[in-house]
Design an enzyme around this catalytic site. Structure first.
Site, PDB file in Angstrom:
ATOM      1  N   GLU A 166       0.859  -1.226   0.120  1.00 51.05           N
ATOM      2  CA  GLU A 166       0.020   0.022  -0.047  1.00 51.05           C
ATOM      3  C   GLU A 166       0.677   1.257  -0.035  1.00 51.05           C
ATOM      4  OE1 GLU A 166      -3.302   0.195  -0.623  1.00 51.05           O
ATOM      5  OE2 GLU A 166      -2.539   2.394  -0.640  1.00 51.05           O
ATOM      6  N   LYS A 225       8.342  -1.613  -2.731  1.00 52.29           N
ATOM      7  CA  LYS A 225       7.671  -0.803  -1.693  1.00 52.29           C
ATOM      8  C   LYS A 225       8.868  -0.440  -0.724  1.00 52.29           C
ATOM      9  CE  LYS A 225       4.953   0.729   1.769  1.00 52.29           C
ATOM     10  NZ  LYS A 225       3.973   1.811   1.527  1.00 52.29           N
ATOM     11  N   CYS A 281       6.794   4.264   8.554  1.00 55.23           N
ATOM     12  CA  CYS A 281       7.075   3.745   7.711  1.00 55.23           C
ATOM     13  C   CYS A 281       8.776   3.954   7.310  1.00 55.23           C
ATOM     14  CB  CYS A 281       6.316   3.935   6.298  1.00 55.23           C
ATOM     15  SG  CYS A 281       4.706   3.003   6.231  1.00 55.23           S
TER      16      CYS A 281
HETATM   17  C1  UDX Z   1       4.740   7.419   3.612  1.00 54.92           C
HETATM   18  C2  UDX Z   1       4.800   7.391   1.988  1.00 54.92           C
HETATM   19  O1  UDX Z   1       4.449   8.679   1.458  1.00 54.92           O
HETATM   20  C3  UDX Z   1       3.603   6.202   1.543  1.00 54.92           C
HETATM   21  O2  UDX Z   1       3.876   6.159   0.144  1.00 54.92           O
HETATM   22  C4  UDX Z   1       3.893   4.823   2.340  1.00 54.92           C
HETATM   23  O3  UDX Z   1       2.772   4.307   1.822  1.00 54.92           O
HETATM   24  C5  UDX Z   1       4.080   4.915   3.669  1.00 54.92           C
HETATM   25  O4  UDX Z   1       5.103   6.098   4.197  1.00 54.92           O
HETATM   26  P1  UDX Z   1       3.367   8.625   5.462  1.00 54.92           P
HETATM   27  O5  UDX Z   1       4.364   8.246   6.448  1.00 54.92           O
HETATM   28  O6  UDX Z   1       1.908   8.605   5.625  1.00 54.92           O
HETATM   29  O7  UDX Z   1       3.699   7.863   3.952  1.00 54.92           O
HETATM   30  O8  UDX Z   1       3.532   9.998   5.118  1.00 54.92           O
HETATM   31  P2  UDX Z   1       4.577  11.123   4.150  1.00 54.92           P
HETATM   32  O9  UDX Z   1       3.691  12.088   3.513  1.00 54.92           O
HETATM   33  O10 UDX Z   1       5.291  10.320   3.141  1.00 54.92           O
HETATM   34  O11 UDX Z   1       5.773  11.760   5.048  1.00 54.92           O
HETATM   35  C6  UDX Z   1       6.487  11.253   6.051  1.00 54.92           C
HETATM   36  C7  UDX Z   1       7.098  12.064   6.737  1.00 54.92           C
HETATM   37  O12 UDX Z   1       8.059  13.049   5.734  1.00 54.92           O
HETATM   38  C8  UDX Z   1       6.339  13.149   7.466  1.00 54.92           C
HETATM   39  O13 UDX Z   1       6.978  13.230   8.867  1.00 54.92           O
HETATM   40  C9  UDX Z   1       6.380  14.492   6.709  1.00 54.92           C
HETATM   41  O14 UDX Z   1       6.243  15.627   7.532  1.00 54.92           O
HETATM   42  C10 UDX Z   1       8.019  14.242   6.330  1.00 54.92           C
HETATM   43  N1  UDX Z   1       7.935  15.269   4.902  1.00 54.92           N
HETATM   44  C11 UDX Z   1       7.412  14.737   3.642  1.00 54.92           C
HETATM   45  C12 UDX Z   1       9.164  16.436   5.097  1.00 54.92           C
HETATM   46  O15 UDX Z   1       9.609  16.678   6.365  1.00 54.92           O
HETATM   47  N2  UDX Z   1       9.301  16.828   3.879  1.00 54.92           N
HETATM   48  C13 UDX Z   1       8.677  16.585   2.699  1.00 54.92           C
HETATM   49  O16 UDX Z   1       8.947  17.565   1.598  1.00 54.92           O
HETATM   50  C14 UDX Z   1       7.685  15.528   2.790  1.00 54.92           C
END
Ligand code: UDX
Ligand code: ADP
Length: 468
Positions: A166, A225, A281
């Site tokens: 996912e 993944k 993740c």
């Molecule tokens: C991530 C992946 O995006 C997703 O595809 C996978 O299924 C699960 O892991 P998620 O952990 O829900 O999703 O959030 P995501 O939006 O990826 O952000 C992860 C972290 O990175 C957050 O703490 C976010 O604040 C940080 N982040 C993200 C940044 O600091 N800067 C960015 O530009 C993007």
């Protein structure tokens, strides 16, 4: 093997941040399929069944509307795991795969005990052939272990294991599911394997075009993944590394992100400097990747990816150190407001949130923290801190107070720290906040979301990531 032309009954083991929303959307889009989501956690299932949709166990924009549409029609939440498995033609495994906290691979490898228990349970209770789908993120080659366990019961029934990782991100889960960039389905390339893959393709084809549904062998799917998450996390660590350099050189990290993001080969997403990435993740999956690389003797590969984690830890520590240094090297007894505890906006999930580690650092310096987050419950905040085991539970509660009104958090404070990028923070009455704070009044924006010029014009002393 008996593989139906069309799937009519699905069961999903695990009603968490992945299983819950994913199955809700499948049920919404496939009204002719009965979808039962089961979990051993009774409280969680009760919350999924709560009549008041605000009480769902997960906060996701758009989720309550989907649940409202499908629940009771063809979407069911239950603790009767065995019954749901027996009735289903397709069983999704969507249980947690945390990093191991013991034994070989401690702190690195994925703990597969919950996945293995599921496989054993499926093998034990099944009375007909089943397609078993790995939804949880798993190390490459786990499908083989699952298959071995399923077959070991020695019953006269057959199983096919598919990998269907996912990719939804929290906070945008429903949008990501409705408009997925791609769905990935990995399976054996023999006749039954291809039939099983086709069954799952048909489910997603209810709302996605076939070009978006990619099929591969199982191992490519599993490793894709981990690789996708590693690449995304690497981008965040890369821009965060540059943010440190910006603070010394007069460059502005947001301008750099804009400039490089305009290059279509680089792309503009995932270039927002932050106090550090969190979530269930990124760290887990990279540690897992590092572990797998080392287990094959690929030291350079392992070190390369491990550096993404090292940089992320550095960024959290660096931010906390900046707060202490700027507040004249002493924050003992000083009141500091912490705005945001979730690992990102629009979720109540706090797993691996940068806020936990920043708060822990500031508490070590005996600061008095006032925490406000629009969606995270106080008991979760205390549980996150207690889990670190840095100090006693009593001391955590003495030094840290959780409030439900942001202005109360900031009133009489020496400094405000922004640790999650919640939209509402931008709209506060910052003049009122300034009046209520101790002077000089500091704002440390760990997400670069506030209007810096406005804050400065009010009188705040501000620190932004990646600006000198
Ligand atoms: C991530 C992946 O995006 C997703 O595809 C996978 O299924 C699960 O892991 P998620 O952990 O829900 O999703 O959030 P995501 O939006 O990826 O952000 C992860 C972290 O990175 C957050 O703490 C976010 O604040 C940080 N982040 C993200 C940044 O600091 N800067 C960015 O530009 C993007
Ligand atoms: P994710 O973010 O991957 O969805 P969560 O931790 O939010 O992970 O959810 C995993 C869920 O799986 C939890 O609610 C947990 O209770 C459930 N679970 C774990 N093992 C089993 C099992 N053997 N049977 C049923 N549910 C399980």
């Amino acid at each position: 093997m008996n593989i139906p032309k069309k799937i009519k009954n699905i069961c999903c083991i695990g009603a968490g941040y992945v299983g819950g929303p994913t199955m809700a959307v499948i049920a919404q889009k496939c009204p002719e399929i009965k979808v039962t989501v089961v979990d051993i956690n009774e409280q969680r299932i009760a919350a999924w069944n709560d009549k008041i949709l605000d009480n769902l166990p997960i906060y996701e924009p758009g989720l309550s509307e989907v649940v409202k549409e499908a629940r009771g029609r063809n979407l069911f939440f239950s603790t009767d795991v065995d019954k749901a498995i027996v009735e289903a033609e397709m069983v999704f495994i969507s249980v947690n795969t945390p990093t191991k906290t013991y034994g070989v691979g401690k702190g690195m490898a994925a703990d597969l005990k919950y996945v293995e228990l599921c496989a054993r349970q499926i093998a034990k209770v099944s009375t007909s052939d089943k397609i078993v789908v790995e939804k949880s993120t798993l190390p490459v080659r786990t499908a083989q272990s699952i298959k071995t366990i399923l077959d070991a019961e020695g019953k006269d029934i057959q199983f096919k294991v598919l990998s269907n990782p996912e990719f939804l991100a929290e906070g945008t889960a429903i949008e990501d599911l409705h408009h997925a960039d791609r769905v990935l389905i990995g399976g054996d390339q023999d006749v039954d394997g291809l039939k099983a893959i086709q069954c799952l393709v048909e489910i997603y084809a209810h709302w996605l075009t076939k070009e978006r549904i990619l099929t591969t062998n199982v191992w490519s799917s599993e490793l894709s993944k981990l690789t996708a998450n590693a690449f995304l996390a690497q981008r965040v660590s890369s821009i965060n590394a540059i943010s440190a350099l910006c603070e010394h050189t007069g460059a502005n990290v947001d301008e750099i992100a804009n400039a490089i993001g305009a290059d279509s080969r680089i792309g503009s997403k995932f270039l927002k400097a932050s106090v550090g990435f969190g979530g269930s993740c990124f760290q887990k999956d990279i540690l897992n990747l590092v572990y797998i690389a080392r287990s094959y003797g690929l030291e350079e590969v392992a070190d390369y990816w491990n550096q993404v984690i090292i940089l992320n830890d550095y960024q959290k520590r660096r931010f906390a150190e900046t707060v202490v240094n700027t507040l004249f090297n002493t924050i003992s007894g000083k009141k500091i407001a912490v705005l945001g505890w979730a690992f990102k906006k629009d979720t109540n999930d706090t797993r691996e949130s940068a806020a936990i580690y920043v708060a822990d650092y500031l508490l070590n310096e005996q600061a008095e923290l006032m925490v406000y987050d629009p969606k995270v419950k106080p008991e979760q905040i205390y549980a996150d801190l207690d889990y670190l085991n840095t100090r006693s539970e009593e001391e955590n509660r003495r030094l840290l107070t959780v409030v439900t009104n942001p202005y109360e958090a900031m009133d009489d404070a020496h400094a405000v720290t922004i640790l999650t990028e919640w939209d509402e923070f931008k709209n506060y009455d910052w003049k009122k906040v300034y009046r209520g704070m101790k002077k000089p009044a500091f704002v440390f924006d760990g997400r670069n979301v506030l209007e810096n010029e406005l804050l400065k014009s009010i009188g705040f002393l501000t620190f932004n990531l990646g600006r000198s």
